[in-house]
Scaffold this active site. Sequence first.
Site, PDB file in Angstrom:
ATOM      1  N   GLU A  22       2.427  10.796   5.249  1.00 20.40           N
ATOM      2  CA  GLU A  22       2.192   9.630   3.960  1.00 20.40           C
ATOM      3  C   GLU A  22       2.103   8.131   4.339  1.00 20.40           C
ATOM      4  OE1 GLU A  22       3.328   7.085   1.839  1.00 20.40           O
ATOM      5  OE2 GLU A  22       5.035   7.524   1.124  1.00 20.40           O
ATOM      6  N   CYS A  24       5.571   2.480  -1.042  1.00 17.41           N
ATOM      7  CA  CYS A  24       3.521   2.549  -0.627  1.00 17.41           C
ATOM      8  C   CYS A  24       3.067   2.397  -2.075  1.00 17.41           C
ATOM      9  CB  CYS A  24       3.770   4.380   0.226  1.00 17.41           C
ATOM     10  SG  CYS A  24       4.284   4.011   1.632  1.00 17.41           S
TER      11      CYS A  24
END
Length: 453
Positions: free
Chosen positions: A227, A261
């Site tokens: 990720e 994020c």
Amino acid sequence: MEAVNPATGERLDVYDPDDDEAVERKLDRATSTFEDWRDVPLREREQLLVNAGEVLRENKQRYAELMTREMGKPITQAVAEVEKCAWACDHYAEYAHKYLSEEHHPSPPGTEVKTVHDPLGPVLAVMPWNYPFWQVIRFAAPYLTAGNVGLLKHASNVPGCALALEEVFAEAGYPDGAFQTLLVGSSDVDGILADDRVRAATLTGSGPAGRAVAETAGKHLKKTVLELGGSDPFIVLDDADLDAALETGVQARTLNGGQSCIAAKRFIVHTDVYEEYVDGLVAAFEDLTVGDPMSDETDVGPQADPDLMAELHDQVQASVDAGATVLTGGEPLDRPGAFYPPTVLTDVPSGCPADTEETFGPVATVYEVADVEEAIEVANDTRFGLGASLWTADRERGQRLARDISAGCVYINEMTKSDPRVPFGGIKDAGYGRELSEMGIKEFVNKKTVWIE
């Protein structure tokens, strides 16, 4: 290895890193523990996860204060993070046996064909500082319950959090070696991942870090989940509930100091509501309280590190130099600590840092678009593809448009977020693989076919 309070610059503590001998011992311990741990009945592993959730709740204030001291997260958000971790433990304690149940397949008469889910072994987790408990629990809860053991290489600025997480599993009753923290630097990751005792790896972090891990894992044919961040669009169409889109948009960009994020980073607003929305965004940003992260009244704390704040400001300044307009913020605050104000940029030219890079801080880049087609085009004009938020009064319209957005998840009339019940992950430069939900727990198992005559 030291922990420094980003709100004050005060050195909190110094930690001796693990030397080669200590790493060897931990790898041996992980391998040995796995041989027994994999045979522990799943229901017993689920119960230990219940215990872990209880440990988290019983110590949530202490753990929250540790996070706030080490990386500057506002205390109310830190408490919420610990509570979310406990929820993830509860979720997998309740559903792991369902997620990992045998899958039966069509087969000839008199035969039985099924898939079973065996653990792989020690999993190396390279985790970031921005959600120092949640990022770890969301891998550890499913992977440990599936029968793997965990090796945590946490970010070097949150060593206290890394050791506290080891404490959580120890106090919950997990066997010695089921979850271990490696106090090592980034340069040590390659050698540890290449070791035959490590069977897989998961990383949340930067693109370069993800590519390095993927390269090493590829050489040794080891499974990875990555990720790697995002530049998530927050699309406000002409029929959106502006009050709701504004309230959520402010939270989506400034939560955790904008250091997320899946934070809303690029606000893409229809021309019919553009002026009203931008005016509201600026006013709301200026109304936020920036200050002591230990205060319940604080909305935005410091950036996690002075160097990270400087990097963020360089992105803003380069974008302004290229032609972007600052409507509010745009300069580090003149006070001790790494404080950067909530900032709104408009007239952002194509190709500048605020347009093409991930801005990891409370900086909103706002685009004006003429129609839905342009909104989708701007949303997809990024090398990332983690999440997106789309605001429209027409739910069916939202669902149709969601299919056109290149992202791992699209939230309609809601902030992009992670949830233990829902798959989480991205595409393109945001990485690959999925965490959380049934998909997450199955990432690091051997899906073994068993044919019985």
